[in-house]
Design a protein around this motif. Structure first.
Motif, PDB file in Angstrom:
ATOM      1  N   GLU A  25       0.839  -1.204   0.000  1.00 36.72           N
ATOM      2  CA  GLU A  25       0.000   0.000   0.000  1.00 36.72           C
ATOM      3  C   GLU A  25       0.869   1.247   0.000  1.00 36.72           C
ATOM      4  N   ARG A  69      -7.244   0.655 -12.243  1.00 36.72           N
ATOM      5  CA  ARG A  69      -6.625  -0.118 -11.165  1.00 36.72           C
ATOM      6  C   ARG A  69      -5.099  -0.174 -11.247  1.00 36.72           C
ATOM      7  N   THR A  84      -4.606   7.378   1.641  1.00 35.27           N
ATOM      8  CA  THR A  84      -5.734   8.049   1.008  1.00 35.27           C
ATOM      9  C   THR A  84      -5.231   8.607  -0.317  1.00 35.27           C
ATOM     10  N   VAL A  85      -5.843   8.178  -1.412  1.00 36.71           N
ATOM     11  CA  VAL A  85      -5.394   8.632  -2.728  1.00 36.71           C
ATOM     12  C   VAL A  85      -5.724  10.112  -2.899  1.00 36.71           C
ATOM     13  N   ASN A 114      -3.008   2.136  -7.915  1.00 38.41           N
ATOM     14  CA  ASN A 114      -4.372   2.560  -7.596  1.00 38.41           C
ATOM     15  C   ASN A 114      -5.291   1.341  -7.475  1.00 38.41           C
ATOM     16  N   ASP A 115      -4.829   0.348  -6.733  1.00 40.28           N
ATOM     17  CA  ASP A 115      -5.583  -0.890  -6.558  1.00 40.28           C
ATOM     18  C   ASP A 115      -6.530  -0.705  -5.384  1.00 40.28           C
ATOM     19  N   ASP A 116      -7.804  -1.042  -5.579  1.00 40.07           N
ATOM     20  CA  ASP A 116      -8.788  -0.758  -4.526  1.00 40.07           C
ATOM     21  C   ASP A 116      -9.416  -2.015  -3.943  1.00 40.07           C
ATOM     22  N   ASP A 117      -8.827  -3.204  -4.201  1.00 38.84           N
ATOM     23  CA  ASP A 117      -9.467  -4.417  -3.678  1.00 38.84           C
ATOM     24  C   ASP A 117      -9.003  -4.764  -2.269  1.00 38.84           C
ATOM     25  N   GLY A 118      -8.051  -3.970  -1.733  1.00 40.96           N
ATOM     26  CA  GLY A 118      -7.602  -4.206  -0.367  1.00 40.96           C
ATOM     27  C   GLY A 118      -6.661  -5.390  -0.226  1.00 40.96           C
TER      28      GLY A 118
END
Length: 135
Positions: A25, A69, A84-85, A114-118
């Motif tokens: 991250e 992504r 936080t992007v 910018n991957d948002d799947d955690g």
């Protein structure tokens, strides 16, 4: 002498090659920026991907693969490394370097996918950007 007063983690004024890891991250630490300070980013090399087993997407020219992504994001990290992007770095910086200007003081600026799947563990690859920090 001059230039030795920068705090650890801060980039010099000369361009620095920064490696951004896809599987974290906090892909790359950039340190602090003060309001009005600039950061110029230009893609150098490398491929990554936020899923699967092959790192084969260029964040500077995704051709739309994966939507947003696999784009490079400028983000602010807290002490625990949660981010936080702030914005996505535009594609095409190889030809036209992108300059980010801080609209406020940012304590811990980072670069990340910018991957948002955690799930950072399923991301592969490393990309390199040449970064110049303004005064």
């Amino acid at each position: 002498g001059e230039g030795n007063s920068a705090a650890p983690g801060l980039l010099a004024v000369e361009p620095a090659e920064v490696a951004v890891k896809a599987d974290s991250e906090v892909g790359a630490e950039l340190g602090a920026l003060t309001k009005g300070q600039t950061l110029k980013l230009q893609y150098s090399n490398g491929l990554w991907k936020g899923w699967g087993n092959r790192a084969d997407i260029n964040p500077d020219n995704t051709t739309g693969r994966g939507g947003l992504r696999c784009r490079l994001a400028l983000a602010e990290a807290d002490a625990e490394g949660r981010t936080t992007v702030l914005m996505l770095v535009p594609e095409g910086t190889t030809e036209r370097p992108f300059t980010f200007t801080a609209d406020r003081d940012i304590a811990r600026l980072v670069l990340r996918m910018n991957d948002d799947d955690g799930n950072w563990g399923d991301n592969h690859g490393v990309v390199h950007y040449s970064i110049t920090k303004g005064r």
